[in-house]
Design an enzyme around this catalytic site. Structure first.
Site, PDB file in Angstrom:
ATOM      1  N   ARG A  15       0.856  -1.280  -0.002  1.00 18.89           N
ATOM      2  CA  ARG A  15       0.045   0.061   0.001  1.00 18.89           C
ATOM      3  C   ARG A  15       0.690   1.482  -0.055  1.00 18.89           C
ATOM      4  O   ARG A  15       0.359   2.213  -0.170  1.00 18.89           O
ATOM      5  CB  ARG A  15      -0.936   0.094   1.171  1.00 18.89           C
ATOM      6  N   TYR A 367      31.274  35.328  -2.406  1.00 22.79           N
ATOM      7  CA  TYR A 367      31.878  34.004  -2.075  1.00 22.79           C
ATOM      8  C   TYR A 367      32.960  33.787  -1.339  1.00 22.79           C
ATOM      9  O   TYR A 367      34.147  34.427  -2.126  1.00 22.79           O
ATOM     10  CB  TYR A 367      31.701  33.168  -3.412  1.00 22.79           C
ATOM     11  N   TYR A 388      39.693  27.304  -7.088  1.00 26.16           N
ATOM     12  CA  TYR A 388      39.984  26.242  -7.795  1.00 26.16           C
ATOM     13  C   TYR A 388      40.490  26.270  -9.064  1.00 26.16           C
ATOM     14  O   TYR A 388      40.031  27.155  -9.829  1.00 26.16           O
ATOM     15  CB  TYR A 388      38.530  25.460  -8.034  1.00 26.16           C
ATOM     16  N   SER A 406      34.092  46.185  -4.132  1.00 25.75           N
ATOM     17  CA  SER A 406      32.975  45.309  -4.844  1.00 25.75           C
ATOM     18  C   SER A 406      33.777  44.817  -6.032  1.00 25.75           C
ATOM     19  O   SER A 406      34.520  45.256  -6.737  1.00 25.75           O
ATOM     20  CB  SER A 406      31.832  46.032  -4.914  1.00 25.75           C
ATOM     21  N   GLY A 424      37.845  48.490  -6.060  1.00 27.62           N
ATOM     22  CA  GLY A 424      36.565  47.736  -6.616  1.00 27.62           C
ATOM     23  C   GLY A 424      36.873  47.321  -7.881  1.00 27.62           C
ATOM     24  O   GLY A 424      37.669  47.996  -8.795  1.00 27.62           O
ATOM     25  N   ARG A 441      42.668  46.657 -12.783  1.00 24.25           N
ATOM     26  CA  ARG A 441      41.740  47.007 -13.681  1.00 24.25           C
ATOM     27  C   ARG A 441      41.968  47.637 -14.749  1.00 24.25           C
ATOM     28  O   ARG A 441      42.878  48.381 -14.817  1.00 24.25           O
ATOM     29  CB  ARG A 441      40.394  47.240 -12.966  1.00 24.25           C
TER      30      ARG A 441
END
Length: 458
Positions: A15, A367, A388, A406, A424, A441
């Protein structure tokens, strides 16, 4: 006094409408069978025997403990099942027989049942119900002595009016049990060998038949279909919720609470609706858990606040949230996350195998993986540790009082010295000395005369 423990777990559970053997379906995150085995683990047993049948290999693989297995092939009734266990019985005076699909039977009840047997009497575990449909009925004489058990499907209408039902669990003198099992016959409506037929044999031999009463209906409820499983789940969860509330935990709605493991909680803990706790979780004094959090294998220290919709999963490595820390909403802590005191982990921040020292903050969309983060670090929105390389994991060390702007990418292995600042939008792949500002950057450029393209109309 040592016992033989026999647990019947051979049924298919038709059942349930499932390919999974019935006893492996889960209640509060643990199989029905394992509930019984874990509850009875402290009993002094000379032998612990599990009778398997349908899906035997899977049941035997998943059952945990020092167990002996015997197989019932084919399944020809409860008496036939216990017959298969006879060769494995130890030389103990009492044999306790329990059901693998009755997960909430209490150890105290089993002990009382075994004590009632005492190695000389046949002891039956019974329960008085308003509606005992499906239960075998206890037949007694005018003096109240037990004469036998009549299975529900074989009982007359008069016998079905009896409210005392047999739970399927008993304790029997081992020597008598072996002889009675050998004498069982299958001359009944189902053509099966009923374990309950040994009651009449005991009465005929002058062996006293006694009963022990279950503490409640809930502890002897078996599972035959998914409706019954869901009902038992809510009963069990309410039991756990009540126990926590009596110990000082504030549950905003005990009907919307799920514990699938072990939860320790200090005083004045508050838990909002829809939370799920798995594995081993410890909540310190004054911890507040927001709505719809899932927390597994974690330690959350005093005064910490876990905002709604946060997922903490420590698994084998565990996860720790320090005193006074703020986590969430919509945060995720993975195995090896270690947050110090007053750490802030904000919305859509993921932390895995990383340690954040006291006062560190990662408040938005970030993260941190395989990282060691010092005191008072401010980790900017959109920043990540690239831990990684496609084959191996590498560690990022961020020393005390660092500011990460940021949308930065920190390419491990990497160390950022104390007090440094990362502008940033930078991608940092080389170690940064203490106290320096580093920016990596492209230069902002103006293109004179540029016009945005315009769609042409057809």
């Amino acid at each position: 006094m040592a016992l033989n423990l026999v647990v019947m777990a051979a049924g298919k559970g038709t059942r349930m409408k499932s390919n999974l053997p019935k006893v492996l379906h889960k209640l509060a995150g643990k199989s029905l069978l394992q509930h019984v085995l874990d509850t009875m683990a402290p009993l002094p047993c000379a032998a612990r025997i599990v009778i398997t049948g349908h899906g035997a290999e899977l049941v035997e693989t998943r059952a945990q403990g020092e167990l002996a297995f015997v197989r019932q092939m084919p399944q020809l009734g409860t008496g036939h099942a216990v017959q298969q266990a006879v060769p494995a019985l130890a030389d103990a005076p009492t044999t306790l027989i329990l059901n693998g699909d009755t997960p909430l039977v209490r150890r105290e009840t089993a002990e009382a049942l075994a004590a009632a047997c005492g190695g000389t009497k046949l002891a039956l575990l019974t329960v008085v119900l308003d509606d005992p449909t499906g239960y075998g009925r206890i037949l007694r004489n005018a003096q109240g002595q037990v004469l036998g058990i009549k299975e529900h499907k074989d009982a007359s209408e008069t016998e079905r009016q009896i409210r005392e039902g047999y739970t399927g669990m008993m304790a029997a003198p081992t020597a008598h049990l072996k002889r009675w099992l050998a004498a069982l016959k299958n001359d009944n409506a189902q053509g099966e060998y009923y374990l309950t037929d040994i009651v009449a044999m005991a009465v005929a031999e002058g062996v006293e038949v006694v009963t022990a009463q279950a503490s409640s209906e809930t502890e002897v409820l078996g599972v035959n279909d998914r409706v019954q499983l869901a009902d038992l789940e809510r009963r069990f969860q309410r039991q756990q919720a009540d126990s926590l509330m009596r110990a000082g935990v504030q549950l905003m709605d005990p009907a919307r609470f799920d514990l699938r493991g072990h939860l320790e909680a200090g005083s004045d803990v508050e838990i909002d609706v829809g939370c799920v706790f798995e594995g081993r979780v410890s909540l310190g004094e004054g911890v507040r858990i927001g709505a719809h959090c899932v927390i597994k294998d974690a330690v959350i220290e005093a005064g910490a606040v876990i905002h709604p919709f946060t997922h903490i999963d420590g698994e084998a490595a565990g996860a720790t949230v320090g005193a006074g820390a703020l986590v969430g909403p919509f945060a995720r802590l993975r195995p090896g996350a270690r947050l110090g005191r007053e750490v802030h982990i904000g919305n859509f921040v993921e932390v895995k195998n990383s340690q954040l020292a006291d006062g560190a903050k990662a408040n938005h969309l970030a993260y941190l993986g395989d990282a060691t983060v010092g005191e008072r670090v401010n980790y900017g929105a959109g920043s990540i540790t690239a831990n990684y390389d496609g084959a191996n994991k590498h560690r990022t060390v961020i020393e005390a009082d660092v500011h990460i702007g940021s949308n930065c990418v920190l390419v491990a292995p990497l160390t950022i010295g104390a007090g440094a600042t990362i502008g940033g939008g930078s991608t940092i792949s080389k170690n940064v000395p203490a106290g320096q500002l580093w920016v990596a950057r492209g230069r902002q450029t103006h293109i004179p005369g540029w016009v945005r393209p315009v769609k042409t109309k057809k």
